[in-house]
Scaffold this active site. Sequence first.
Site, PDB file in Angstrom:
ATOM      1  CB  THR A  41      -0.853   0.064   1.283  1.00 50.83           C
ATOM      2  OG1 THR A  41       0.030   0.115   2.415  1.00 50.83           O
ATOM      3  CG2 THR A  41      -1.771  -1.137   1.409  1.00 50.83           C
ATOM      4  NE  ARG A  86      -4.841   4.921   5.067  1.00 43.35           N
ATOM      5  CZ  ARG A  86      -4.684   4.446   3.831  1.00 43.35           C
ATOM      6  NH1 ARG A  86      -5.494   4.829   2.862  1.00 43.35           N
ATOM      7  NH2 ARG A  86      -3.729   3.590   3.553  1.00 43.35           N
ATOM      8  CD  GLU A 146     -11.923   2.525   5.260  1.00 38.95           C
ATOM      9  OE1 GLU A 146     -12.025   3.734   4.973  1.00 38.95           O
ATOM     10  OE2 GLU A 146     -11.043   1.789   4.815  1.00 38.95           O
ATOM     11  CG  HIS A 151     -10.047   2.097   1.445  1.00 35.19           C
ATOM     12  ND1 HIS A 151      -9.569   2.248   2.731  1.00 35.19           N
ATOM     13  CD2 HIS A 151      -9.003   2.395   0.620  1.00 35.19           C
ATOM     14  CE1 HIS A 151      -8.290   2.605   2.686  1.00 35.19           C
ATOM     15  NE2 HIS A 151      -7.922   2.692   1.409  1.00 35.19           N
TER      16      HIS A 151
HETATM   17  N1  LIG Z   1      -8.331   5.354  -1.246  1.00 38.23           N
HETATM   18  C1  LIG Z   1      -7.337   4.608  -1.666  1.00 38.23           C
HETATM   19  O1  LIG Z   1      -7.536   3.545  -2.230  1.00 38.23           O
HETATM   20  C2  LIG Z   1      -5.918   5.071  -1.478  1.00 38.23           C
HETATM   21  C3  LIG Z   1      -4.928   4.527  -2.318  1.00 38.23           C
HETATM   22  C4  LIG Z   1      -3.629   4.993  -2.164  1.00 38.23           C
HETATM   23  C5  LIG Z   1      -3.321   5.934  -1.185  1.00 38.23           C
HETATM   24  N2  LIG Z   1      -4.298   6.412  -0.365  1.00 38.23           N
HETATM   25  C6  LIG Z   1      -3.998   7.450   0.635  1.00 38.23           C
HETATM   26  O2  LIG Z   1      -3.563   8.623  -0.052  1.00 38.23           O
HETATM   27  C7  LIG Z   1      -2.512   9.214   0.698  1.00 38.23           C
HETATM   28  C8  LIG Z   1      -1.651  10.079  -0.219  1.00 38.23           C
HETATM   29  O3  LIG Z   1      -0.963   9.253  -1.147  1.00 38.23           O
HETATM   30  P1  LIG Z   1       0.299   9.798  -1.976  1.00 38.23           P
HETATM   31  O4  LIG Z   1       0.777   8.662  -2.799  1.00 38.23           O
HETATM   32  O5  LIG Z   1      -0.023  11.057  -2.661  1.00 38.23           O
HETATM   33  O6  LIG Z   1       1.306  10.065  -0.794  1.00 38.23           O
HETATM   34  P2  LIG Z   1       2.620  10.961  -0.825  1.00 38.23           P
HETATM   35  O7  LIG Z   1       3.361  10.644   0.414  1.00 38.23           O
HETATM   36  O8  LIG Z   1       3.305  10.827  -2.129  1.00 38.23           O
HETATM   37  O9  LIG Z   1       2.037  12.452  -0.726  1.00 38.23           O
HETATM   38  C9  LIG Z   1       1.391  12.952   0.402  1.00 38.23           C
HETATM   39  C10 LIG Z   1       1.647  14.451   0.425  1.00 38.23           C
HETATM   40  O10 LIG Z   1       0.883  15.020   1.494  1.00 38.23           O
HETATM   41  C11 LIG Z   1       1.656  16.109   1.994  1.00 38.23           C
HETATM   42  N3  LIG Z   1       1.182  16.503   3.317  1.00 38.23           N
HETATM   43  C12 LIG Z   1       1.440  15.930   4.515  1.00 38.23           C
HETATM   44  N4  LIG Z   1       0.806  16.621   5.501  1.00 38.23           N
HETATM   45  C13 LIG Z   1       0.138  17.639   4.898  1.00 38.23           C
HETATM   46  C14 LIG Z   1      -0.713  18.664   5.377  1.00 38.23           C
HETATM   47  N5  LIG Z   1      -1.013  18.810   6.683  1.00 38.23           N
HETATM   48  N6  LIG Z   1      -1.258  19.513   4.473  1.00 38.23           N
HETATM   49  C15 LIG Z   1      -0.994  19.394   3.143  1.00 38.23           C
HETATM   50  N7  LIG Z   1      -0.168  18.445   2.632  1.00 38.23           N
HETATM   51  C16 LIG Z   1       0.380  17.564   3.503  1.00 38.23           C
HETATM   52  C17 LIG Z   1       3.080  15.586   1.985  1.00 38.23           C
HETATM   53  O11 LIG Z   1       4.011  16.651   2.023  1.00 38.23           O
HETATM   54  C18 LIG Z   1       3.109  14.804   0.686  1.00 38.23           C
HETATM   55  O12 LIG Z   1       3.620  15.591  -0.379  1.00 38.23           O
HETATM   56  C19 LIG Z   1      -1.771   8.007   1.298  1.00 38.23           C
HETATM   57  O13 LIG Z   1      -1.064   8.347   2.460  1.00 38.23           O
HETATM   58  C20 LIG Z   1      -2.894   7.051   1.605  1.00 38.23           C
HETATM   59  O14 LIG Z   1      -3.327   7.255   2.933  1.00 38.23           O
HETATM   60  C21 LIG Z   1      -5.588   6.002  -0.511  1.00 38.23           C
HETATM   61  O1  LIG Z   2      -2.767   3.301   0.948  1.00 32.55           O
HETATM   62  C1  LIG Z   2      -3.130   2.597   0.027  1.00 32.55           C
HETATM   63  O2  LIG Z   2      -2.338   2.174  -0.837  1.00 32.55           O
HETATM   64  C2  LIG Z   2      -4.572   2.226  -0.137  1.00 32.55           C
HETATM   65  O3  LIG Z   2      -5.351   2.814   0.836  1.00 32.55           O
HETATM   66  C3  LIG Z   2      -4.804   0.790  -0.352  1.00 32.55           C
HETATM   67  O4  LIG Z   2      -5.421   0.632  -1.602  1.00 32.55           O
HETATM   68  C4  LIG Z   2      -5.682   0.156   0.620  1.00 32.55           C
HETATM   69  O5  LIG Z   2      -5.179  -1.080   0.945  1.00 32.55           O
HETATM   70  P1  LIG Z   2      -6.103  -2.284   1.410  1.00 32.55           P
HETATM   71  O6  LIG Z   2      -7.070  -1.740   2.368  1.00 32.55           O
HETATM   72  O7  LIG Z   2      -6.641  -2.873   0.206  1.00 32.55           O
HETATM   73  O8  LIG Z   2      -5.255  -3.197   2.166  1.00 32.55           O
END
Ligand SMILES: NC(=O)c1ccc[n+]([C@@H]2O[C@H](COP(=O)([O-])OP(=O)(O)OC[C@H]3O[C@@H](n4cnc5c(N)ncnc54)[C@H](O)[C@@H]3O)[C@@H](O)[C@H]2O)c1
Ligand SMILES: O=C(O)[C@H](O)[C@H](O)COP(=O)(O)O
Length: 384
Positions: free
Chosen positions: A81, A237, A265, A282
């Site tokens: 993830t 999240r 969740e 999700h």
């Molecule tokens: N829904 C899903 O299926 C799914 C899938 C993948 C990731 N995610 C979530 O998405 C999040 C972001 O993913 P990403 O790949 O872009 O991560 P990343 O680490 O590449 O980018 C996150 C960015 O958020 C910034 N940040 C941190 N605190 C902050 C704040 N208070 N205000 C503004 N910016 C801030 C960081 O500086 C960073 O640039 C992951 O941490 C994960 O929780 C969800």
């Molecule tokens: O952070 C991530 O990569 C995503 O939230 C991810 O897709 C969720 O992972 P899972 O709940 O399927 O384990």
Amino acid sequence: MKNLTIVADSNIASLDEFFNPVALGQNTEQQVQVIRVAGRDINAQLLADVQPDVLLIRSVTSINESLLSDNNSVKFVGSATIGTDHVDQKYLAERNITFANAAGCSKHSVAQYVVTAILTLRPQYGAKSMTPLTVGIIGLGNIGSTLAQYASDLGWKILGYDPLLTTSDINNASLEQVLSQSDIVSLHLPLTDKKDTDTQGAVSISNNVSDYPTRHLINAETLALMSPHTMLINSARGPVIDAAALEADIDATERQVVLDVFEHEPQISESLLSKLAIATPHIAGYTLEGKLRGTQIIYDALCEKLAVLPVLSMQQLLPLNTYLWSELKENPDILPKFYDIKKDDAALRSKIKSGKVKGPDFDQLRRDYHLRREWQTSMVNVTV
Ligand SMILES: NC(=O)c1ccc[n+]([C@@H]2O[C@H](COP(=O)([O-])OP(=O)(O)OC[C@H]3O[C@@H](n4cnc5c(N)ncnc54)[C@H](O)[C@@H]3O)[C@@H](O)[C@H]2O)c1
Ligand SMILES: O=C(O)[C@H](O)[C@H](O)COP(=O)(O)O
């Protein structure tokens, strides 16, 4: 080297293909045993019984002292993830356990989910003749910056806020400006908490703390900065938004809100669900490409730990994909047909029983999800 025992979340894509003796460079006398378990069932007792060398997880298994304190066998933890809020990395480092996550693995999938949600709810934004809309992006890492690229390709204006990155053409606004001046606000943040200061004034560093904490970043105060017209999308999240404040805000403003993640969740109340324009379980990152890339990245990291060369590439497992962004972006009105997000929304709502979607039903939707395909861009590659 001895045999390798791996405990793996059964929801990790292509476990058999990536985690076998040949792909892991083991010689013929060495066996690789992969024990598949639902992520929420990986617990201390199981680890004591099985004594695995390797733990492969996704986001629903919390990795911390209470899971690992009685275990001396685990030497590598890989989370397929992007998010790492479920992993106490400081504890793993103290125990000398190698940790790898799959940074960026589903950045295209999630950004494509957001574009699809926007065009599904406001198809008028796909029309070239429209005055450009403004997309506010909070968090400009892998996903936020990928979304910015798509938005820019569609002729949309970007207001972005990320206090941990230097200012740029997309990191160009304050939080207040993004919230108050955007037509859409999309959240792409890790889940972090504020640093605690102990009585001596020294900062105690616990897991996932930040000078810019994101838990409840969207609360009654910040929601009040947003015009009722502004759509809010959270695919980061759940606890980044205060769910109670959000419900009160929607009651007052009738705001369009899209949630893929939820504060409580895997349980969701019918009361919240009934107020959302789109709700999905999700799955924003659940494309074939996104999930395979997650597996590939932790496979590569495990090969490095084992000091063997990776021999498998996800490209060998992917069926042909002919969906090209270069063509789709010229006809944005077809994007909601490419991915029918309303179908995912309906599947989640169909699980409401006795005033809520229960955890096991939420998990079942994710386990049985029919993985979408990403549309392809020139930016796509395995190493993200
Ligand atoms: N829904 C899903 O299926 C799914 C899938 C993948 C990731 N995610 C979530 O998405 C999040 C972001 O993913 P990403 O790949 O872009 O991560 P990343 O680490 O590449 O980018 C996150 C960015 O958020 C910034 N940040 C941190 N605190 C902050 C704040 N208070 N205000 C503004 N910016 C801030 C960081 O500086 C960073 O640039 C992951 O941490 C994960 O929780 C969800
Ligand atoms: O952070 C991530 O990569 C995503 O939230 C991810 O897709 C969720 O992972 P899972 O709940 O399927 O384990």
